[in-house]
Design a protein around this motif. Structure first.
Motif, PDB file in Angstrom:
ATOM      1  N   VAL A   1       2.852  76.779 -54.215  1.00  0.00           N
ATOM      2  CA  VAL A   1       4.255  76.247 -55.024  1.00  0.00           C
ATOM      3  C   VAL A   1       4.040  74.915 -54.457  1.00  0.00           C
ATOM      4  O   VAL A   1       4.392  73.860 -55.385  1.00  0.00           O
ATOM      5  N   LEU A   2       3.693  74.514 -53.294  1.00  0.00           N
ATOM      6  CA  LEU A   2       3.680  73.093 -52.786  1.00  0.00           C
ATOM      7  C   LEU A   2       2.283  73.215 -52.101  1.00  0.00           C
ATOM      8  O   LEU A   2       1.673  74.098 -51.520  1.00  0.00           O
ATOM      9  N   TRP A   3       1.679  71.906 -52.276  1.00  0.00           N
ATOM     10  CA  TRP A   3       0.431  71.664 -51.837  1.00  0.00           C
ATOM     11  C   TRP A   3       0.278  70.153 -51.481  1.00  0.00           C
ATOM     12  O   TRP A   3       0.655  69.471 -52.167  1.00  0.00           O
ATOM     13  N   ALA A   4      -0.107  69.994 -50.130  1.00  0.00           N
ATOM     14  CA  ALA A   4      -0.227  68.675 -49.704  1.00  0.00           C
ATOM     15  C   ALA A   4      -1.548  68.520 -49.088  1.00  0.00           C
ATOM     16  O   ALA A   4      -2.218  69.268 -48.492  1.00  0.00           O
ATOM     17  N   ARG A   5      -2.271  67.104 -49.299  1.00  0.00           N
ATOM     18  CA  ARG A   5      -3.561  66.943 -48.776  1.00  0.00           C
ATOM     19  C   ARG A   5      -3.417  65.606 -48.189  1.00  0.00           C
ATOM     20  O   ARG A   5      -3.090  64.699 -48.730  1.00  0.00           O
ATOM     21  N   ALA A   6      -4.060  65.673 -46.807  1.00  0.00           N
ATOM     22  CA  ALA A   6      -4.399  64.199 -46.320  1.00  0.00           C
ATOM     23  C   ALA A   6      -3.286  63.430 -46.068  1.00  0.00           C
ATOM     24  O   ALA A   6      -3.243  62.167 -46.564  1.00  0.00           O
ATOM     25  N   LEU A   7      -2.052  64.003 -45.931  1.00  0.00           N
ATOM     26  CA  LEU A   7      -0.929  63.041 -45.924  1.00  0.00           C
ATOM     27  C   LEU A   7      -0.840  61.902 -44.819  1.00  0.00           C
ATOM     28  O   LEU A   7      -0.878  62.541 -43.504  1.00  0.00           O
ATOM     29  N   HIS A   8      -0.673  60.818 -44.987  1.00  0.00           N
ATOM     30  CA  HIS A   8      -0.539  59.840 -43.977  1.00  0.00           C
ATOM     31  C   HIS A   8       0.878  59.187 -44.097  1.00  0.00           C
ATOM     32  O   HIS A   8       1.262  58.799 -45.332  1.00  0.00           O
ATOM     33  N   TYR A   9       1.666  58.888 -43.036  1.00  0.00           N
ATOM     34  CA  TYR A   9       3.007  58.170 -43.105  1.00  0.00           C
ATOM     35  C   TYR A   9       3.183  57.282 -41.915  1.00  0.00           C
ATOM     36  O   TYR A   9       2.982  57.772 -40.777  1.00  0.00           O
TER      37      TYR A   9
ATOM     38  N   LEU B   1       3.062  60.607 -39.670  1.00  0.00           N
ATOM     39  CA  LEU B   1       2.095  61.696 -40.090  1.00  0.00           C
ATOM     40  C   LEU B   1       0.453  61.041 -40.029  1.00  0.00           C
ATOM     41  O   LEU B   1       0.298  59.810 -40.928  1.00  0.00           O
ATOM     42  N   SER B   2      -0.204  61.827 -39.770  1.00  0.00           N
ATOM     43  CA  SER B   2      -1.760  61.250 -39.623  1.00  0.00           C
ATOM     44  C   SER B   2      -2.651  62.219 -40.153  1.00  0.00           C
ATOM     45  O   SER B   2      -3.489  63.198 -39.270  1.00  0.00           O
ATOM     46  N   GLY B   3      -2.625  62.608 -41.368  1.00  0.00           N
ATOM     47  CA  GLY B   3      -3.475  63.477 -42.166  1.00  0.00           C
ATOM     48  C   GLY B   3      -3.241  64.726 -42.140  1.00  0.00           C
ATOM     49  O   GLY B   3      -4.144  65.733 -41.729  1.00  0.00           O
ATOM     50  N   VAL B   4      -1.966  65.155 -42.566  1.00  0.00           N
ATOM     51  CA  VAL B   4      -1.619  66.542 -42.743  1.00  0.00           C
ATOM     52  C   VAL B   4      -1.833  67.288 -44.018  1.00  0.00           C
ATOM     53  O   VAL B   4      -1.490  66.573 -45.030  1.00  0.00           O
ATOM     54  N   SER B   5      -2.502  68.479 -44.057  1.00  0.00           N
ATOM     55  CA  SER B   5      -2.689  69.076 -45.242  1.00  0.00           C
ATOM     56  C   SER B   5      -2.220  70.486 -45.102  1.00  0.00           C
ATOM     57  O   SER B   5      -2.205  71.086 -43.908  1.00  0.00           O
ATOM     58  N   LEU B   6      -1.661  71.046 -46.058  1.00  0.00           N
ATOM     59  CA  LEU B   6      -0.995  72.499 -45.922  1.00  0.00           C
ATOM     60  C   LEU B   6      -0.605  72.868 -47.466  1.00  0.00           C
ATOM     61  O   LEU B   6      -0.566  72.257 -48.317  1.00  0.00           O
ATOM     62  N   GLY B   7      -0.600  74.233 -47.676  1.00  0.00           N
ATOM     63  CA  GLY B   7      -0.100  74.849 -48.969  1.00  0.00           C
ATOM     64  C   GLY B   7       0.844  75.798 -48.348  1.00  0.00           C
ATOM     65  O   GLY B   7       0.979  76.432 -47.443  1.00  0.00           O
TER      66      GLY B   7
END
Ligand SMILES: Nc1ncnc2c1ncn2[C@@H]1O[C@H](COP(=O)(O)OP(=O)(O)OP(=O)(O)O)[C@@H](O)[C@H]1O
Length: 249
Positions: free
Chosen positions: A9-17, A26-32
């Motif tokens: 339902v949610l999917w994130a790839r290589a999040l940087h903030y 955030l330094s490159g978080v990925s998750l589903g």
């Protein structure tokens, strides 16, 4: 752009903030996150849990990376469209209760439903039902300043659950509650989520809270980490032979 798996339902790839003052959030978080799943986001203070929940919910835009909700890209949405998505499909619980002081308790709890266009009477009925479940039904006609902090937090939880959001983001939702209250409120929250098919992303640094989730993703310094239990060393005492460490993945 690669489309996410269908059952997430949610999917994130290589999040940087990165915050304006240079703090790395955030330094490159990925998750589903799978539909109906209760996912705990664990990690010590300052590890990036709140930042991750804010990015996943579209409250803030990640500096780079992708967020998808039901196969729709959130990271390319305008702020106005993200705001509408949050209003119509997402719920949010802060670690501290934030209520409108001029409104009564039931009006506060009914507010998200009314903002979505549900009529006042139906919104009131749903709000009262959830306030009862969270043991603050007797306070429905009071104003928030007449309640204790713990009661106000229960109202916030009722307000978040009343519209049955697709995804509920709960950031340390039981932080202001006493230990005895905590288990009851968490059970109400998780039972409600499971019976209504609400996906929950639960930020917590508490292992007991995380244990109620289906799965935990742990963060450390803005990165996701995996806890690895090393096998015992032959011949060493049990306590010396076992160790756990966290690896960045
Ligand atoms: N508004 C802000 N401005 C600058 N830096 C921030 C801000 N908010 C968070 N940070 C920094 O970003 C990093 C991640 O913070 P975040 O609040 O996401 O962590 P957390 O795991 O939720 O912590 P906590 O459990 O204390 O809420 C930390 O280094 C923090 O100091």
């Amino acid at each position: 752009m690669v489309a996410p798996p269908d059952n997430d339902v949610l999917w994130a790839r290589a999040l940087h903030y990165r915050y304006d003052d240079g703090s790395p959030g955030l330094s490159g978080v990925s998750l589903g996150v799978r539909e109906g799943e209760i996912l705990a986001v664990g990690g010590p203070r300052g590890s990036g849990k709140t930042t991750l929940l804010r990015c996943l919910s579209g409250l803030v835009a990640a500096r780079s990376g992708e967020v998808w909700f039901n196969s729709v890209p959130v990271h390319t949405m305008s702020p106005v469209v993200r705001e509408r998505l949050r209003r119509d499909r997402f719920g949010w619980i802060d670690p501290e209760p934030v209520l409108v002081p001029e409104l009564t308790v039931w009006e506060n709890a009914a507010l998200p439903l009314m903002l979505r266009g549900t009529g006042r009477r139906r919104s009131r009925t749903a709000a009262l039902e959830w306030l009862e479940r969270l043991d603050v039904g007797d306070s429905a006609r009071r104003h928030p300043d007449r309640l204790t902090q713990a009661e106000r937090q229960r109202v916030c939880i009722a307000r978040a659950l009343a519209p049955a959001p697709a995804v509920l983001f709960a950031d340390e939702p039981t932080a202001p509650l006493h230990r005895a209250d905590r288990a009851h409120v968490l059970r109400t929250l998780t039972t409600a989520a499971r019976s209504h098919g609400i996906t929950v992303v639960l930020g917590t640094h508490d292992a007991q809270t995380a244990a109620l989730a289906d799965r935990t993703v742990s963060l450390l310094d803005g990165r996701s980490v995996r806890t690895v239990h090393l096998p015992p060393v032959p011949g060493a005492a049990e306590s010396e032979g076992r160790a756990a460490c966290s690896l960045s993945v």
